[in-house]
Motif scaffolding. Structure first.
Motif, PDB file in Angstrom:
ATOM      1  N   TYR A 130       3.875   0.963  -0.989  1.00  0.00           N
ATOM      2  CA  TYR A 130       4.549   1.939  -2.523  1.00  0.00           C
ATOM      3  C   TYR A 130       3.501   2.150  -3.235  1.00  0.00           C
ATOM      4  O   TYR A 130       4.436   3.184  -4.239  1.00  0.00           O
ATOM      5  N   TYR A 131       2.966   2.092  -2.954  1.00  0.00           N
ATOM      6  CA  TYR A 131       1.807   2.090  -4.395  1.00  0.00           C
ATOM      7  C   TYR A 131       1.271   4.061  -3.994  1.00  0.00           C
ATOM      8  O   TYR A 131       0.495   4.243  -5.037  1.00  0.00           O
ATOM      9  N   ILE A 132       0.961   3.470  -3.235  1.00  0.00           N
ATOM     10  CA  ILE A 132       0.780   5.568  -2.577  1.00  0.00           C
ATOM     11  C   ILE A 132       1.820   6.434  -3.663  1.00  0.00           C
ATOM     12  O   ILE A 132       1.743   7.050  -3.562  1.00  0.00           O
ATOM     13  N   ARG A 133       3.010   5.770  -2.396  1.00  0.00           N
ATOM     14  CA  ARG A 133       4.798   6.601  -3.181  1.00  0.00           C
ATOM     15  C   ARG A 133       4.262   6.956  -4.319  1.00  0.00           C
ATOM     16  O   ARG A 133       5.642   7.572  -5.277  1.00  0.00           O
ATOM     17  N   ARG A 134       4.289   5.688  -5.517  1.00  0.00           N
ATOM     18  CA  ARG A 134       4.425   5.943  -7.343  1.00  0.00           C
ATOM     19  C   ARG A 134       3.510   6.926  -7.707  1.00  0.00           C
ATOM     20  O   ARG A 134       2.465   8.131  -7.532  1.00  0.00           O
ATOM     21  N   GLN A 135       4.815   7.781  -8.774  1.00  0.00           N
ATOM     22  CA  GLN A 135       3.646   8.765  -9.608  1.00  0.00           C
ATOM     23  C   GLN A 135       2.319   8.103 -10.061  1.00  0.00           C
ATOM     24  O   GLN A 135       1.251   8.645 -10.356  1.00  0.00           O
ATOM     25  N   LYS A 136       2.798   7.308 -11.228  1.00  0.00           N
ATOM     26  CA  LYS A 136       1.634   6.855 -11.566  1.00  0.00           C
ATOM     27  C   LYS A 136       0.727   5.397 -10.965  1.00  0.00           C
ATOM     28  O   LYS A 136       1.106   4.425 -11.378  1.00  0.00           O
ATOM     29  N   LYS A 137       0.176   6.165  -9.639  1.00  0.00           N
ATOM     30  CA  LYS A 137      -0.265   4.634  -8.737  1.00  0.00           C
ATOM     31  C   LYS A 137      -1.360   4.006  -9.781  1.00  0.00           C
ATOM     32  O   LYS A 137      -1.309   2.727  -8.913  1.00  0.00           O
ATOM     33  N   MET A 138      -2.572   3.798 -11.230  1.00  0.00           N
ATOM     34  CA  MET A 138      -2.758   2.937 -11.039  1.00  0.00           C
ATOM     35  C   MET A 138      -2.532   2.027 -12.490  1.00  0.00           C
ATOM     36  O   MET A 138      -2.202   0.416 -11.981  1.00  0.00           O
ATOM     37  N   SER A 175       1.151   1.359 -12.054  1.00  0.00           N
ATOM     38  CA  SER A 175       1.675   0.307 -10.732  1.00  0.00           C
ATOM     39  C   SER A 175       1.148  -0.845 -10.711  1.00  0.00           C
ATOM     40  O   SER A 175       1.319  -2.039 -10.353  1.00  0.00           O
ATOM     41  N   PHE A 176      -0.428  -0.510 -10.101  1.00  0.00           N
ATOM     42  CA  PHE A 176      -1.207  -1.594  -9.339  1.00  0.00           C
ATOM     43  C   PHE A 176      -1.661  -2.114 -10.813  1.00  0.00           C
ATOM     44  O   PHE A 176      -1.428  -3.690 -10.678  1.00  0.00           O
ATOM     45  N   ILE A 194       0.452  -1.429  -0.002  1.00  0.00           N
ATOM     46  CA  ILE A 194       0.153  -0.058  -0.035  1.00  0.00           C
ATOM     47  C   ILE A 194       0.954   1.360   0.349  1.00  0.00           C
ATOM     48  O   ILE A 194       0.405   2.541  -0.314  1.00  0.00           O
TER      49      ILE A 194
END
Length: 84
Positions: free
Chosen positions: A21-29, A31-32, A19
């Motif tokens: 990791y996904y929050i800190r990513r610039q392109k969240k979707m 990455s998911f 969670i």
């Protein structure tokens, strides 16, 4: 501490890490979706070829959702827990 309790604690820790990791990513979707794809692919490969190496991971709702949400680290964790 029994194996089931250890499994639940480590699943919670992996979920928290993913969670964050996904929050800190610039392109969240993106990455998911990449994580979900790699997790699903890893689960399929382990389910298909796992019995050759002595690990049998069934395709059930918990394993499918866990691998799609948490990705390949979840599948690796299930394989490790299967050997314990």
């Amino acid at each position: 501490m029994d194996t089931e309790m250890l499994f639940k604690i480590l699943c919670g820790a992996i979920a928290a890490v993913m969670i964050i990791y996904y929050i800190r990513r610039q392109k969240k979707m993106l990455s998911f979706f990449i994580g979900a794809f790699t997790g699903g692919a890893a689960l399929f490969i382990v389910n298909k070829y796992g019995p050759l190496f002595g690990t049998d991971i069934p395709l059930n709702l918990f394993n499918i959702l866990g691998s799609l949400i948490l990705g390949a680290p979840f599948v690796a964790f299930i394989v490790i827990m299967n050997f314990l």
